[in-house]
Design a protein around this motif. Structure first.
Motif, PDB file in Angstrom:
ATOM      1  N   THR A   1     -63.413 -49.420 -38.797  1.00  0.00           N
ATOM      2  CA  THR A   1     -63.380 -50.066 -37.484  1.00  0.00           C
ATOM      3  C   THR A   1     -62.878 -49.141 -36.389  1.00  0.00           C
ATOM      4  OG1 THR A   1     -61.170 -50.904 -38.003  1.00  0.00           O
ATOM      5  CG2 THR A   1     -63.019 -52.361 -38.479  1.00  0.00           C
ATOM      6  N   ASN A   2     -62.163 -48.060 -36.748  1.00  0.00           N
ATOM      7  CA  ASN A   2     -61.614 -47.152 -35.735  1.00  0.00           C
ATOM      8  C   ASN A   2     -62.540 -45.983 -35.421  1.00  0.00           C
ATOM      9  OD1 ASN A   2     -61.402 -45.693 -38.070  1.00  0.00           O
ATOM     10  ND2 ASN A   2     -59.171 -45.501 -38.038  1.00  0.00           N
ATOM     11  N   GLY A   3     -63.780 -46.017 -35.921  1.00  0.00           N
ATOM     12  CA  GLY A   3     -64.729 -44.945 -35.640  1.00  0.00           C
ATOM     13  C   GLY A   3     -64.766 -43.858 -36.689  1.00  0.00           C
ATOM     14  N   CYS A   4     -63.827 -43.893 -37.636  1.00  0.00           N
ATOM     15  CA  CYS A   4     -63.824 -42.912 -38.723  1.00  0.00           C
ATOM     16  C   CYS A   4     -64.805 -43.350 -39.812  1.00  0.00           C
ATOM     17  CB  CYS A   4     -62.433 -42.782 -39.319  1.00  0.00           C
ATOM     18  SG  CYS A   4     -61.178 -42.209 -38.142  1.00  0.00           S
TER      19      CYS A   4
ATOM     20  N   ARG B   1     -54.999 -44.755 -40.638  1.00  0.00           N
ATOM     21  CA  ARG B   1     -54.287 -45.740 -39.825  1.00  0.00           C
ATOM     22  C   ARG B   1     -53.891 -45.155 -38.471  1.00  0.00           C
ATOM     23  NH1 ARG B   1     -54.553 -51.058 -40.363  1.00  0.00           N
ATOM     24  NH2 ARG B   1     -54.437 -51.716 -42.528  1.00  0.00           N
ATOM     25  N   GLU B   2     -53.556 -43.864 -38.451  1.00  0.00           N
ATOM     26  CA  GLU B   2     -53.058 -43.224 -37.230  1.00  0.00           C
ATOM     27  C   GLU B   2     -54.174 -42.671 -36.347  1.00  0.00           C
ATOM     28  OE1 GLU B   2     -50.196 -40.233 -38.116  1.00  0.00           O
ATOM     29  OE2 GLU B   2     -48.898 -41.572 -39.235  1.00  0.00           O
ATOM     30  N   ALA B   3     -55.410 -42.724 -36.804  1.00  0.00           N
ATOM     31  CA  ALA B   3     -56.506 -42.022 -36.125  1.00  0.00           C
ATOM     32  C   ALA B   3     -57.054 -42.788 -34.930  1.00  0.00           C
ATOM     33  CB  ALA B   3     -57.629 -41.741 -37.121  1.00  0.00           C
TER      34      ALA B   3
ATOM     35  N   LEU C   1     -59.600 -44.202 -53.606  1.00  0.00           N
ATOM     36  CA  LEU C   1     -59.046 -44.149 -52.257  1.00  0.00           C
ATOM     37  C   LEU C   1     -58.425 -45.477 -51.832  1.00  0.00           C
ATOM     38  CD1 LEU C   1     -58.525 -42.545 -49.735  1.00  0.00           C
ATOM     39  CD2 LEU C   1     -60.823 -43.078 -48.938  1.00  0.00           C
ATOM     40  N   ASN C   2     -59.063 -46.588 -52.227  1.00  0.00           N
ATOM     41  CA  ASN C   2     -58.515 -47.908 -51.886  1.00  0.00           C
ATOM     42  C   ASN C   2     -58.239 -48.033 -50.390  1.00  0.00           C
ATOM     43  OD1 ASN C   2     -58.503 -48.949 -54.522  1.00  0.00           O
ATOM     44  ND2 ASN C   2     -56.590 -47.886 -54.983  1.00  0.00           N
ATOM     45  N   ILE C   3     -59.285 -47.910 -49.587  1.00  0.00           N
ATOM     46  CA  ILE C   3     -59.144 -48.020 -48.138  1.00  0.00           C
ATOM     47  C   ILE C   3     -58.677 -49.424 -47.774  1.00  0.00           C
ATOM     48  CG2 ILE C   3     -60.345 -47.777 -45.936  1.00  0.00           C
ATOM     49  CD1 ILE C   3     -62.465 -46.141 -47.481  1.00  0.00           C
ATOM     50  N   ASP C   4     -57.711 -49.504 -46.865  1.00  0.00           N
ATOM     51  CA  ASP C   4     -57.205 -50.806 -46.445  1.00  0.00           C
ATOM     52  C   ASP C   4     -58.349 -51.680 -45.950  1.00  0.00           C
ATOM     53  OD1 ASP C   4     -54.684 -49.941 -47.070  1.00  0.00           O
ATOM     54  OD2 ASP C   4     -54.170 -49.392 -45.014  1.00  0.00           O
TER      55      ASP C   4
ATOM     56  N   THR D   1     -52.412 -41.897 -50.490  1.00  0.00           N
ATOM     57  CA  THR D   1     -51.449 -42.455 -49.533  1.00  0.00           C
ATOM     58  C   THR D   1     -51.519 -41.712 -48.210  1.00  0.00           C
ATOM     59  OG1 THR D   1     -49.974 -43.065 -51.359  1.00  0.00           O
ATOM     60  CG2 THR D   1     -49.011 -42.974 -49.155  1.00  0.00           C
ATOM     61  N   LEU D   2     -51.619 -40.389 -48.273  1.00  0.00           N
ATOM     62  CA  LEU D   2     -51.710 -39.588 -47.053  1.00  0.00           C
ATOM     63  C   LEU D   2     -52.985 -39.894 -46.290  1.00  0.00           C
ATOM     64  CD1 LEU D   2     -50.719 -37.354 -45.187  1.00  0.00           C
ATOM     65  CD2 LEU D   2     -51.794 -35.698 -46.705  1.00  0.00           C
ATOM     66  N   LEU D   3     -54.122 -39.974 -46.985  1.00  0.00           N
ATOM     67  CA  LEU D   3     -55.390 -40.253 -46.305  1.00  0.00           C
ATOM     68  C   LEU D   3     -55.363 -41.620 -45.631  1.00  0.00           C
ATOM     69  CD1 LEU D   3     -58.006 -38.812 -48.826  1.00  0.00           C
ATOM     70  CD2 LEU D   3     -57.568 -38.018 -46.503  1.00  0.00           C
ATOM     71  N   ASN D   4     -54.869 -42.633 -46.323  1.00  0.00           N
ATOM     72  CA  ASN D   4     -54.791 -43.956 -45.706  1.00  0.00           C
ATOM     73  C   ASN D   4     -53.859 -43.947 -44.502  1.00  0.00           C
ATOM     74  OD1 ASN D   4     -56.386 -46.186 -46.778  1.00  0.00           O
ATOM     75  ND2 ASN D   4     -55.459 -45.689 -48.746  1.00  0.00           N
ATOM     76  N   ARG D   5     -52.764 -43.190 -44.583  1.00  0.00           N
ATOM     77  CA  ARG D   5     -51.844 -43.080 -43.449  1.00  0.00           C
ATOM     78  C   ARG D   5     -52.557 -42.453 -42.256  1.00  0.00           C
ATOM     79  NH1 ARG D   5     -46.294 -42.875 -42.612  1.00  0.00           N
ATOM     80  NH2 ARG D   5     -45.847 -43.192 -44.821  1.00  0.00           N
TER      81      ARG D   5
END
Length: 319
Positions: A63-66, A28-30, A45-48, A21-25
């Motif tokens: 998509t955000n470069g990560c 999302r914020e990155a 991990l179940n990435i969104d 949950t923390l990693l996905n959060r």
């Protein structure tokens, strides 16, 4: 000048504590932050789905470069690939498996001179921690995880009874006395707390050179503004490196994270600059290149709402 090292953070905690949950959060914020996340198991991990751009073998590009990479059996090799990436990353986050010692993983990363440990964050399921800590098959593993932590996150505090939460707090304090501990719901820990954000992302905004008021940002989540408080300043004076090191060793209680770029001396070639870091229990000071363009000295501190020692911070950086 020392070359900038790639900051890395290790996330530990037992199965079900909320690491995913923390990693996905954080993913999302990155926004604008290129982060490499190394995990033991993609499936867990179940990435969104809407974040995924492409998947190639053990690597998923977002998509955000990560990117997220499956570690496999060789963490060292995975770290080398991240370090040598054609497009440099801003930060690395390593998820330790639920039964592993996160400090051993941190030591592997610390062996690489290109990396700089930001901290070890350990999540605990507050609703079951007291019961798990008395299980003879789990007690040693859980205690070892806590002892390596720079920050303990008592997660799922919303579903823990008052007695369970109190027992979890007592267990954490007994196992890791003096380690900062925060309560959260759905792993609501801001990315800025232990992420290795570049100085530009943490720098004070909309402030003049004498700004010393706090900035209570929400860090992209409605939960954060109610839990965390941010204070920032742009010190105009030179602060000797020895003075800063001594202060870091006696950091006022309530500071969970501090980062800054400061003038720390005068040399033959001009002013000397240093990057100051503090996370959880440990502080460091490294020589750094002067800020570019119109940027100036800056420092940011993060703590729990109402517990950040603003007065002491203001007094030190204004002295």
């Amino acid at each position: 000048m020392s070359a900038r090292r790639l900051p890395f953070t290790v996330i530990g905690g037992f199965l079900g504590a909320g690491k995913t949950t923390l990693l996905n959060r954080w993913l999302r914020e990155a926004k604008g932050l290129r982060m490499a996340v190394l995990v033991n198991d993609f499936g867990a991990l179940n990435i969104d789905a809407d974040l995924i751009a492409a998947t190639h073998g053990d690597t998923t590009a977002l998509t955000n470069g990560c990117v997220c990479c499956q570690i496999g059996d060789d963490l060292g090799r995975a770290l080398v690939e991240v370090i040598e990436a054609k497009t440099p990353f801003d930060a690395v986050v390593i998820e330790a498996s639920g039964v592993s010692d996160p400090w051993r993983i941190a030591q592997i990363g610390m062996a690489a001179p290109e990396l700089s440990l930001e901290g070890v964050i350990v999540l605990v399921d507050a609703s079951v921690a007291a019961r798990q800590s008395t299980d003879p098959l789990l007690a040693d593993t859980l205690a070892r995880q806590l002892k390596s932590a720079d920050l303990v996150v008592l997660n799922k505090a919303d579903i823990a009874s008052a007695d369970a939460l109190a027992a979890a707090k007592a267990w954490v304090e007994a196992s890791a006395p003096g380690t900062p501990c925060i309560e959260t719901t759905e792993a609501a820990v801001p990315l800025a707390l232990l992420s290795g954000l570049p100085q530009s992302a943490l720098a004070p905004h909309a402030c003049g050179p004498d700004c010393d008021h706090d900035h209570d940002h929400d860090h992209g989540s409605p939960d954060h503004g109610a839990i965390f408080q941010t204070w920032s300043a742009q010190p105009g004076a030179m602060i000797p490196a020895a003075t800063l090191r001594a202060w870091l060793r006696e950091m006022p209680p309530g500071v969970l994270r501090l980062k800054g770029l400061l003038r720390t001396g005068h040399g033959a070639g001009g002013d000397e600059w240093s990057e100051v870091q503090y996370a959880g229990r440990h502080g460091s000071l490294r020589k750094a290149a002067p800020p570019s363009g119109l940027a100036s000295a800056g420092v940011v501190a993060i703590g729990l709402q109402g517990q950040l020692p603003e007065k002491m911070l203001k007094e030190f950086f204004a002295a």
